[in-house]
Scaffold this motif. Structure first.
Motif, PDB file in Angstrom:
ATOM      1  N   MET A   1       5.107   5.469  -5.089  1.00  0.00           N
ATOM      2  CA  MET A   1       5.346   5.454  -6.543  1.00  0.00           C
ATOM      3  C   MET A   1       4.403   6.389  -7.288  1.00  0.00           C
ATOM      4  O   MET A   1       4.776   6.971  -8.297  1.00  0.00           O
ATOM      5  N   GLU A   2       3.196   6.551  -6.770  1.00  0.00           N
ATOM      6  CA  GLU A   2       2.260   7.504  -7.372  1.00  0.00           C
ATOM      7  C   GLU A   2       2.771   8.930  -7.202  1.00  0.00           C
ATOM      8  O   GLU A   2       2.636   9.759  -8.090  1.00  0.00           O
ATOM      9  N   ALA A   3       3.348   9.221  -6.050  1.00  0.00           N
ATOM     10  CA  ALA A   3       3.866  10.556  -5.773  1.00  0.00           C
ATOM     11  C   ALA A   3       5.181  10.827  -6.494  1.00  0.00           C
ATOM     12  O   ALA A   3       5.460  11.952  -6.895  1.00  0.00           O
ATOM     13  N   GLU A   4       6.004   9.768  -6.658  1.00  0.00           N
ATOM     14  CA  GLU A   4       7.339   9.924  -7.276  1.00  0.00           C
ATOM     15  C   GLU A   4       7.715   8.614  -7.958  1.00  0.00           C
ATOM     16  O   GLU A   4       8.134   7.666  -7.286  1.00  0.00           O
ATOM     17  N   PRO A   5       7.575   8.548  -9.290  1.00  0.00           N
ATOM     18  CA  PRO A   5       7.828   7.294 -10.003  1.00  0.00           C
ATOM     19  C   PRO A   5       9.233   6.707  -9.805  1.00  0.00           C
ATOM     20  O   PRO A   5       9.391   5.487  -9.857  1.00  0.00           O
TER      21      PRO A   5
ATOM     22  N   HIS B   1       2.938   1.672  -3.250  1.00  0.00           N
ATOM     23  CA  HIS B   1       2.104   2.211  -4.319  1.00  0.00           C
ATOM     24  C   HIS B   1       1.910   3.720  -4.144  1.00  0.00           C
ATOM     25  O   HIS B   1       2.051   4.489  -5.112  1.00  0.00           O
ATOM     26  N   GLN B   2       1.604   4.151  -2.927  1.00  0.00           N
ATOM     27  CA  GLN B   2       1.418   5.583  -2.679  1.00  0.00           C
ATOM     28  C   GLN B   2       2.686   6.363  -3.015  1.00  0.00           C
ATOM     29  O   GLN B   2       2.626   7.429  -3.636  1.00  0.00           O
TER      30      GLN B   2
ATOM     31  N   THR C   1       0.830  -1.206   0.000  1.00  0.00           N
ATOM     32  CA  THR C   1       0.000   0.000   0.000  1.00  0.00           C
ATOM     33  C   THR C   1       0.861   1.252   0.000  1.00  0.00           C
ATOM     34  O   THR C   1       0.660   2.177  -0.812  1.00  0.00           O
TER      35      THR C   1
ATOM     36  N   GLY D   1       4.168  14.193  -0.832  1.00  0.00           N
ATOM     37  CA  GLY D   1       3.495  12.897  -0.843  1.00  0.00           C
ATOM     38  C   GLY D   1       4.392  11.779  -0.360  1.00  0.00           C
ATOM     39  O   GLY D   1       3.948  10.871   0.341  1.00  0.00           O
TER      40      GLY D   1
END
Length: 131
Positions: free
Chosen positions: A68-72, A65-66, A62, A110
């Motif tokens: 990676m969404e904020a910073e690939p 994922h959060q 979880t 994030g």
């Protein structure tokens, strides 16, 4: 202790500490993706004997994922490594990467938020290990 880790001493021996840490991580939503036996690798590759030392690559899907969404590119700083090692006096240390320090290098709100939430979980793991 440095600013990028925190640690506890296990009340158990090395062999008993590893599954204890793995279970405590599981209770906080982490899985162990990688296991690196540093002592065995040094022995096999360099002929160097050292006390037991293992790196567990822990991941909470979880939070990963959060992040990676904020910073690939955050994957370069994942997973959260947890070291279990035998000290010179035969005590066993469990050393946790401090996600606030490590993920804070990204300087992205994030990711910072994730770092703080993950640290809280890892601190609970540390307390569980300490007993």
């Amino acid at each position: 202790m440095s600013s990028y880790v925190f640690s506890v001493t296990s009340p158990k021996d090395y062999e008993s500490t590893i599954p204890m840490v793995t279970e405590a991580l599981k209770q906080e939503g982490f899985g162990v993706l990688t296991t690196i036996d540093v002592a065995a690798t040094l022995k096999a590759k360099l002929g160097i004997e050292r006390k037991p030392y293992i790196i567990l690559g822990a991941c909470n899907p979880t939070f990963a994922h959060q992040a990676m969404e904020a910073e690939p590119d955050i994957g370069a700083l994942l997973p959260c490594n947890v070291v279990v090692r035998t000290e010179p006096d035969d005590s066993v240390s469990v050393v946790f990467m401090d996600p606030v320090s490590v993920l804070g290098m990204v300087n992205q709100p994030g990711v910072d938020k994730v770092g703080h939430e993950v640290r809280e979980k890892l601190m609970r793991v540390a307390e569980s290990v300490r007993g």
